[in-house]
Scaffold this motif. Structure first.
Motif, PDB file in Angstrom:
ATOM      1  N   ALA A  71     -10.187  -2.026   3.541  1.00  0.00           N
ATOM      2  CA  ALA A  71      -9.601  -2.053   2.201  1.00  0.00           C
ATOM      3  C   ALA A  71      -8.172  -2.561   2.201  1.00  0.00           C
ATOM      4  O   ALA A  71      -7.787  -3.380   1.362  1.00  0.00           O
ATOM      5  CB  ALA A  71      -9.656  -0.652   1.588  1.00  0.00           C
ATOM      6  N   PHE A  72      -7.356  -2.095   3.168  1.00  0.00           N
ATOM      7  CA  PHE A  72      -5.906  -2.269   3.056  1.00  0.00           C
ATOM      8  C   PHE A  72      -5.255  -3.131   4.135  1.00  0.00           C
ATOM      9  O   PHE A  72      -4.109  -3.530   3.973  1.00  0.00           O
ATOM     10  CB  PHE A  72      -5.238  -0.890   3.065  1.00  0.00           C
ATOM     11  N   LYS A  73      -5.939  -3.403   5.233  1.00  0.00           N
ATOM     12  CA  LYS A  73      -5.318  -4.161   6.308  1.00  0.00           C
ATOM     13  C   LYS A  73      -5.729  -5.631   6.238  1.00  0.00           C
ATOM     14  O   LYS A  73      -6.906  -5.967   6.350  1.00  0.00           O
ATOM     15  CB  LYS A  73      -5.713  -3.573   7.666  1.00  0.00           C
ATOM     16  N   ASP A  74      -4.759  -6.513   6.053  1.00  0.00           N
ATOM     17  CA  ASP A  74      -4.994  -7.958   6.025  1.00  0.00           C
ATOM     18  C   ASP A  74      -6.090  -8.346   5.040  1.00  0.00           C
ATOM     19  O   ASP A  74      -6.888  -9.259   5.295  1.00  0.00           O
ATOM     20  CB  ASP A  74      -5.358  -8.473   7.427  1.00  0.00           C
ATOM     21  N   VAL A 116       0.856  -1.188   0.000  1.00  0.00           N
ATOM     22  CA  VAL A 116       0.000   0.000   0.000  1.00  0.00           C
ATOM     23  C   VAL A 116       0.894   1.241   0.000  1.00  0.00           C
ATOM     24  O   VAL A 116       1.784   1.362   0.834  1.00  0.00           O
ATOM     25  CB  VAL A 116      -0.934   0.042   1.226  1.00  0.00           C
ATOM     26  N   SER A 117       0.652   2.147  -0.939  1.00  0.00           N
ATOM     27  CA  SER A 117       1.464   3.354  -1.081  1.00  0.00           C
ATOM     28  C   SER A 117       0.596   4.589  -0.881  1.00  0.00           C
ATOM     29  O   SER A 117      -0.482   4.705  -1.470  1.00  0.00           O
ATOM     30  CB  SER A 117       2.099   3.422  -2.473  1.00  0.00           C
ATOM     31  N   LEU A 118       1.079   5.515  -0.062  1.00  0.00           N
ATOM     32  CA  LEU A 118       0.415   6.801   0.136  1.00  0.00           C
ATOM     33  C   LEU A 118       1.320   7.911  -0.377  1.00  0.00           C
ATOM     34  O   LEU A 118       2.474   8.024   0.040  1.00  0.00           O
ATOM     35  CB  LEU A 118       0.106   7.030   1.620  1.00  0.00           C
ATOM     36  N   PHE A 119       0.798   8.711  -1.304  1.00  0.00           N
ATOM     37  CA  PHE A 119       1.542   9.840  -1.861  1.00  0.00           C
ATOM     38  C   PHE A 119       0.921  11.133  -1.329  1.00  0.00           C
ATOM     39  O   PHE A 119      -0.255  11.415  -1.578  1.00  0.00           O
ATOM     40  CB  PHE A 119       1.473   9.834  -3.386  1.00  0.00           C
ATOM     41  N   THR A 120       1.708  11.902  -0.579  1.00  0.00           N
ATOM     42  CA  THR A 120       1.216  13.179  -0.070  1.00  0.00           C
ATOM     43  C   THR A 120       1.885  14.312  -0.839  1.00  0.00           C
ATOM     44  O   THR A 120       3.104  14.408  -0.887  1.00  0.00           O
ATOM     45  CB  THR A 120       1.491  13.318   1.438  1.00  0.00           C
ATOM     46  N   ARG A 121       1.057  15.150  -1.445  1.00  0.00           N
ATOM     47  CA  ARG A 121       1.514  16.295  -2.224  1.00  0.00           C
ATOM     48  C   ARG A 121       0.515  17.427  -2.082  1.00  0.00           C
ATOM     49  O   ARG A 121      -0.665  17.202  -1.796  1.00  0.00           O
ATOM     50  CB  ARG A 121       1.660  15.935  -3.718  1.00  0.00           C
ATOM     51  N   PRO A 122       0.950  18.679  -2.326  1.00  0.00           N
ATOM     52  CA  PRO A 122      -0.001  19.798  -2.316  1.00  0.00           C
ATOM     53  C   PRO A 122      -1.037  19.631  -3.430  1.00  0.00           C
ATOM     54  O   PRO A 122      -0.884  18.808  -4.337  1.00  0.00           O
ATOM     55  CB  PRO A 122       0.891  21.021  -2.572  1.00  0.00           C
ATOM     56  N   ARG A 123      -2.085  20.433  -3.365  1.00  0.00           N
ATOM     57  CA  ARG A 123      -3.115  20.388  -4.400  1.00  0.00           C
ATOM     58  C   ARG A 123      -2.535  20.888  -5.726  1.00  0.00           C
ATOM     59  O   ARG A 123      -1.587  21.652  -5.773  1.00  0.00           O
ATOM     60  CB  ARG A 123      -4.331  21.242  -4.004  1.00  0.00           C
ATOM     61  N   ARG A 124      -3.129  20.425  -6.811  1.00  0.00           N
ATOM     62  CA  ARG A 124      -2.766  20.841  -8.168  1.00  0.00           C
ATOM     63  C   ARG A 124      -1.349  20.437  -8.550  1.00  0.00           C
ATOM     64  O   ARG A 124      -0.652  21.180  -9.246  1.00  0.00           O
ATOM     65  CB  ARG A 124      -2.942  22.360  -8.344  1.00  0.00           C
ATOM     66  N   GLY A 150      -2.468   0.091  12.758  1.00  0.00           N
ATOM     67  CA  GLY A 150      -2.170  -1.311  12.497  1.00  0.00           C
ATOM     68  C   GLY A 150      -1.853  -1.635  11.056  1.00  0.00           C
ATOM     69  O   GLY A 150      -1.582  -2.791  10.720  1.00  0.00           O
ATOM     70  N   LEU A 151      -1.883  -0.635  10.195  1.00  0.00           N
ATOM     71  CA  LEU A 151      -1.608  -0.881   8.776  1.00  0.00           C
ATOM     72  C   LEU A 151      -0.096  -0.852   8.564  1.00  0.00           C
ATOM     73  O   LEU A 151       0.478   0.138   8.124  1.00  0.00           O
ATOM     74  CB  LEU A 151      -2.300   0.175   7.916  1.00  0.00           C
ATOM     75  N   ASN A 152       0.560  -1.977   8.891  1.00  0.00           N
ATOM     76  CA  ASN A 152       2.023  -2.000   8.871  1.00  0.00           C
ATOM     77  C   ASN A 152       2.593  -2.216   7.475  1.00  0.00           C
ATOM     78  O   ASN A 152       3.800  -2.304   7.305  1.00  0.00           O
ATOM     79  CB  ASN A 152       2.549  -3.076   9.832  1.00  0.00           C
ATOM     80  N   ASN A 153       1.722  -2.329   6.471  1.00  0.00           N
ATOM     81  CA  ASN A 153       2.215  -2.489   5.096  1.00  0.00           C
ATOM     82  C   ASN A 153       2.086  -1.193   4.300  1.00  0.00           C
ATOM     83  O   ASN A 153       2.197  -1.191   3.079  1.00  0.00           O
ATOM     84  CB  ASN A 153       1.457  -3.611   4.385  1.00  0.00           C
ATOM     85  N   LEU A 154       1.876  -0.059   4.984  1.00  0.00           N
ATOM     86  CA  LEU A 154       1.731   1.230   4.317  1.00  0.00           C
ATOM     87  C   LEU A 154       3.088   1.909   4.172  1.00  0.00           C
ATOM     88  O   LEU A 154       3.811   2.085   5.145  1.00  0.00           O
ATOM     89  CB  LEU A 154       0.786   2.127   5.123  1.00  0.00           C
ATOM     90  N   ILE A 155       3.424   2.286   2.944  1.00  0.00           N
ATOM     91  CA  ILE A 155       4.638   3.044   2.662  1.00  0.00           C
ATOM     92  C   ILE A 155       4.231   4.463   2.280  1.00  0.00           C
ATOM     93  O   ILE A 155       3.445   4.662   1.352  1.00  0.00           O
ATOM     94  CB  ILE A 155       5.454   2.412   1.516  1.00  0.00           C
ATOM     95  N   VAL A 156       4.744   5.440   3.015  1.00  0.00           N
ATOM     96  CA  VAL A 156       4.383   6.841   2.780  1.00  0.00           C
ATOM     97  C   VAL A 156       5.479   7.527   1.976  1.00  0.00           C
ATOM     98  O   VAL A 156       6.665   7.428   2.298  1.00  0.00           O
ATOM     99  CB  VAL A 156       4.174   7.585   4.111  1.00  0.00           C
ATOM    100  N   HIS A 157       5.065   8.235   0.935  1.00  0.00           N
ATOM    101  CA  HIS A 157       5.993   9.017   0.111  1.00  0.00           C
ATOM    102  C   HIS A 157       5.565  10.477   0.197  1.00  0.00           C
ATOM    103  O   HIS A 157       4.643  10.922  -0.485  1.00  0.00           O
ATOM    104  CB  HIS A 157       5.969   8.529  -1.340  1.00  0.00           C
ATOM    105  N   SER A 158       6.251  11.223   1.067  1.00  0.00           N
ATOM    106  CA  SER A 158       5.909  12.623   1.293  1.00  0.00           C
ATOM    107  C   SER A 158       6.805  13.521   0.441  1.00  0.00           C
ATOM    108  O   SER A 158       7.699  13.047  -0.281  1.00  0.00           O
ATOM    109  CB  SER A 158       6.077  12.977   2.771  1.00  0.00           C
TER     110      SER A 158
END
Length: 449
Positions: free
Chosen positions: A269-272, A101-109, A295-303
């Motif tokens: 959706a994402f845990k187990d 699971v990948s989370l991408f954090t970026r400003p709007r637009r 508990g979502l230990n499979n989440l990789i955050v890309h800030s």
């Protein structure tokens, strides 16, 4: 004589609907006719071919430039009719590491919506051959191992970018309707012999809005289960702008209600979830400390602080130079830098794509295009409630000076009001500040300006 519409002809001939409409209007397609405002083409008509063109016609063609994609976030539409900055190597970078699971954090637009729609177009099983949208893109030349992934997975895709309501009841209704629409996009499951009646009954309740709030938290989990059973392949789940309703809830006063609901919805959706191949989320903030991802230990955050994927949201200097050359305004590059080269993701200097595109579209008129694209209510709240020290620092920043502050990529909305440090972290994540180069960071502190 049988006729087909422009959409069918476009798919057959690998042309855009706009191009075929132009050919019809110019009399280039024999026996084409217009009925009730819609062009119809003979069913057996062959794709029209260009005859020989003299030097003058070739020069005219060369001078016609692709239009700029103002507000276009549909990947297929964009690449078939607009100028596209090729970001498809993002797919390769993901497939090389395959985080669950990948989370991408970026400003709007900064192209989050378009990037997620690109991933959907690439990975999703489809009745039509979507490979045509990638065959002349960078990802296609990376090798067969990457091409095999195209069109392989059922995809669940929702965007919460427009959920901005004043009450929890309105917000929940909007979320439920968006998810119901995505269910209906997969209505083939209602006739699938792989899914049982209990699953189909749940499907119908989500689709018709009779589902309870308690049962709704299983929506992504249940849909991924049915897709896995039907296709024999676990699903990809994409949630775009997941934190937009959370930001709105902080302003409007129903924060606790939505964070509790979202925690359970995203966990399903994402845990187990054994029916998940991989998942993607985008947002402005990570919002980790509310335990939304508990508990979502499979989440990789890309800030914005991370080097990985730094070049895939926003434009790099090379991409802006190439665009300026294409539109014959290379001499304006220095001005573009002065106005829009104001961001640093990882170690990369990044241009705001919304501003750059609008700059070219408006005949190279330099304006603060990004500033007027979003709700600044939280910013106004920060300024109005700032203590003396914070207010002084904000004044220094507005005057172009630098400050030093601890940077926390996991800043949460309630802390913005009570903890002065998180104010700067929020402004950084939201695109109002940037850091110096990464090698000048010390113990989590950064020089901001």
């Amino acid at each position: 004589m049988n006729y087909v519409d422009v959409k069918i002809a476009a798919d057959r001939w690998s042309l855009t609907e706009r191009r075929i409409t132009t050919l019809c209007r110019d009399g280039r397609i024999e026996s084409a006719k217009k009925e009730k405002g819609v062009w119809l083409i003979p069913d057996n008509m062959q794709k029209p071919v260009d005859g020989r063109r003299n030097k003058s016609s070739r020069a005219i063609k060369a001078s016609i430039k692709l239009p700029l994609p103002i507000g276009v976030s549909d990947f297929k539409e964009l690449i078939t009719g607009y100028y596209y900055v090729d970001k498809t190597l993002m797919i390769k970078e993901f497939l090389d590491s395959r985080p669950k699971v990948s989370l991408f954090t970026r400003p709007r637009r900064f192209g989050k919506n378009l990037a997620m729609d690109m991933l959907k177009a690439f990975f999703e099983i489809s009745d039509t051959d979507n490979s045509k949208y990638f065959q002349n893109k960078k990802i296609w030349s990376c090798g067969e191992e990457y091409r095999r992934e195209q069109g392989k997975y059922p995809v669940i895709f929702v965007s919460f970018k427009d959920i901005k309501f004043s009450t929890w009841e309105e917000t929940y209704t909007a979320i439920r309707e968006i998810i119901a629409s995505e269910y209906l996009r997969h209505d083939i499951l209602l006739t699938s012999d792989k899914c049982n009646e209990f699953e189909k009954d749940y499907f119908r309740k989500v689709a018709d809005g009779s589902i309870t709030e308690v049962s709704m938290i299983r929506a992504f989990q249940e849909l991924s289960r049915m897709l896995h059973k039907h296709y024999g392949q676990s699903a990809v789940i994409i949630i775009d702008e997941y934190d937009t309703p959370i930001q709105q809830s902080h302003t409007e006063g129903y924060y606790e209600q939505i964070t509790g609901f979202m925690r359970n919805l995203l966990s399903g959706a994402f845990k187990d979830n054994s029916h998940l191949s991989f998942g993607f989320l985008t947002g402005i903030l990570r919002v980790a400390k509310e335990s939304i991802f508990s508990g979502l230990n499979n989440l990789i955050v890309h800030s914005i602080m991370d080097e990985k994927y730094s070049e895939y949201f926003g434009f790099t200097a090379a991409e802006v130079k190439e665009m300026a050359t294409y539109y014959h305004v290379s001499d304006r590059y220095r001005e573009i830098c002065e106005w829009y080269d104001g961001y640093r993701f990882g170690d990369a200097d990044i241009f705001n794509p919304w501003s750059v595109i609008n700059y070219f579209y408006n005949s190279c008129s330099a304006k603060a295009y990004w500033q007027s694209t979003g709700d600044n209510s939280i910013i106004r709240q920060i300024v109005s409630e700032a203590d003396d020290e914070t207010a002084d620092n904000l004044r220094r920043l507005m005057q172009g000076q630098q400050i030093s502050s601890y940077v926390d990529p996991s800043v949460i909305y309630p802390e913005i009001k009570s903890n002065p440090t998180t104010i700067y972290s929020f402004l950084l994540s939201a695109g109002y500040l940037k850091t110096v180069k990464k090698n000048e960071l010390h113990d989590g502190n950064a020089i901001l300006f």
